[in-house]
Write an enzyme that holds these catalytic residues in place. Structure first.
Site, short mmCIF file in Angstrom:
data_model
loop_
_atom_site.label_atom_id
_atom_site.label_comp_id
_atom_site.label_asym_id
_atom_site.label_seq_id
_atom_site.Cartn_x
_atom_site.Cartn_y
_atom_site.Cartn_z
N GLN A 125 0.96 -1.18 0.21
CA GLN A 125 0.05 0.04 -0.02
C GLN A 125 0.91 1.26 0.03
O GLN A 125 1.75 1.65 0.98
CB GLN A 125 -1.07 0.07 1.17
N ARG B 96 -9.93 -8.56 9.39
CA ARG B 96 -10.20 -8.96 10.76
C ARG B 96 -10.46 -10.61 10.74
O ARG B 96 -10.06 -11.19 11.67
CB ARG B 96 -11.37 -8.35 11.56
N TYR C 10 -6.74 10.31 4.40
CA TYR C 10 -5.39 10.20 4.08
C TYR C 10 -5.25 11.78 3.06
O TYR C 10 -6.02 12.16 2.70
CB TYR C 10 -4.62 9.23 3.63
#
Length: 391
Positions: A99, A346, A169
């Protein structure tokens, strides 16, 4: 024809062994800002567990683009470790993605030793400093930083480059009209606000060509009245598709500064979060305002599906669906509804071998209980804190 999630598939120029992606989520395993054996082992677990692609999170393109000082900055110092990690992942048969991110206003300027940047000047709740507005020179420099980072990662053996355009971001701080208060050509119409993100995507693609897949993580909505949201986010996806520089879009939601729990449905571990925050932030989290910041959303399987379907109808390019995917039935439904890939986070932290179980059993489902106690552990090695025998 409905895609088979567990058959080989192409992501741009890259052949994956299946359509299951380990999403980029903070690992907390780089105390010196370098690849560690622990970080490699963290990604080896889902790679051995059957994902087609594992994604390394928060690889900063510049020092001020780190969320905090322990994050890896992609440069000559970190390149050898990244190459070692890519080699280890490839040995499992999985591919590796990274990323590319500039945290912008989500960066902790005090931790990084340099003030954070955003589309517009604003106070930082993380550093208690002012975040400065990015200048024209900053925008030009950071675009080049993305290009330099992409080259280093491809040379290190990374197969997929994920440009982070979501979660508040830097690139997404330009998108939201409620946050972008600039008086220049980087504000106004959506085309103007999207120009920075589109410029970065074009520059990265021109640098790497077909030597890697280039995708972007975008926010369908930030879950806030002042955040970027639908329907403009759908129009943004259409602009990215028309540019032709990206091989897929990963559809996310929420904002690290505006509404972090919008992406993490389930339990809200407020006390655990506060215990890991700086004193001033910890005090603020105990106030009614702080408690309101961590809103509670009940968990539902595939909780972003309905929003993602609006994007599926609006664009024809490959899409990666994420958000509460825990069951083989959900994966199969995503394929039937036209999504090319699914991303999990998760569920894989709790059960790294879940993809292998899903491939073998059409009734397989994960055992993650969505308590979100894993979230505060990002400061001390991200991990599942629930210890219970598998059913």
């Amino acid at each position: 024809m409905v895609n088979d999630a567990f058959a080989p598939a192409d992501l741009g120029p890259v052949r994956l062994r299946n359509r299951i992606v380990k999403a980029a989520t903070f690992e907390g395993r780089t105390p010196e800002g370098l690849v560690t054996d622990e970080l490699i082992d963290y990604h080896l677990a889902p790679a051995r567990g059957g994902v087609g692609l594992t994604t390394v999170a928060y690889l900063a393109v510049a020092p001020e683009g780190r969320t905090h000082r322990e994050v890896i900055v992609v440069d000559d110092r970190s390149a050898a470790g990244l190459a070692r990690m890519a080699e280890k992942i490839h040995e499992t048969g999985a591919k590796i993605g990274g990323q590319l991110g500039h945290a912008g206003p989500v960066a902790n300027g005090r931790s990084n030793g340099v003030h954070a940047l955003a589309a517009s000047r604003m106070p930082s709740p993380l550093s208690m400093q002012m975040i400065r507005s990015a200048t024209e020179a900053d925008i030009a420099r950071i675009t080049k930083d993305y290009v330099r980072t992409a080259r280093i990662m491809v040379d290190a053996g990374f197969d997929v480059l994920e440009i982070h355009m979501a979660h508040g971001y830097l690139l997404s701080s330009f998108l939201a009209p409620g946050q972008n208060r600039r008086k220049d050509s980087w504000n106004g119409s959506l085309e103007n606000r999207a120009r920075f993100a589109r410029q970065v995507a074009r520059a990265v693609r021109e640098e790497v060509g077909d030597s890697a897949a280039v995708i972007a993580k975008i926010g369908m909505t930030e879950g806030s009245p002042v955040g970027f949201s639908m329907p403009e986010s759908v129009e943004f996806a259409q602009l990215l598709e028309s540019d032709g520089h990206l091989d897929a879009l990963e559809l996310s939601a929420g904002s690290s500064l505006l509404n972090p729990m919008y992406l993490f449905r389930g339990g809200v571990p407020l006390q655990e979060f506060a215990a890991n925050m700086p004193a001033a932030v910890r005090l603020g989290m105990r106030t009614p305002v702080g408690k309101k910041f961590f809103k509670s959303y009940p968990f539902e399987e595939a909780f972003l599906r309905e929003k993602a379907l609006a994007f599926r109808e609006a664009v024809s390019m490959p899409l990666i669906m994420l958000g509460g995917i825990n069951e083989r039935a959900t994966v199969d439904r995503a394929m039937a509804e036209g999504f090319e890939f699914v991303a999990m986070a998760r569920a894989l932290l709790r059960e790294p071998d879940l993809p292998n179980r899903m491939a073998a059993d059409s009734d397989a489902r994960g055992i993650c209980i969505h308590c979100n106690q894993c979230m505060p552990t990002i400061y001390t090695r991200t991990r599942c804190t629930v210890i219970e025998p598998q059913a």
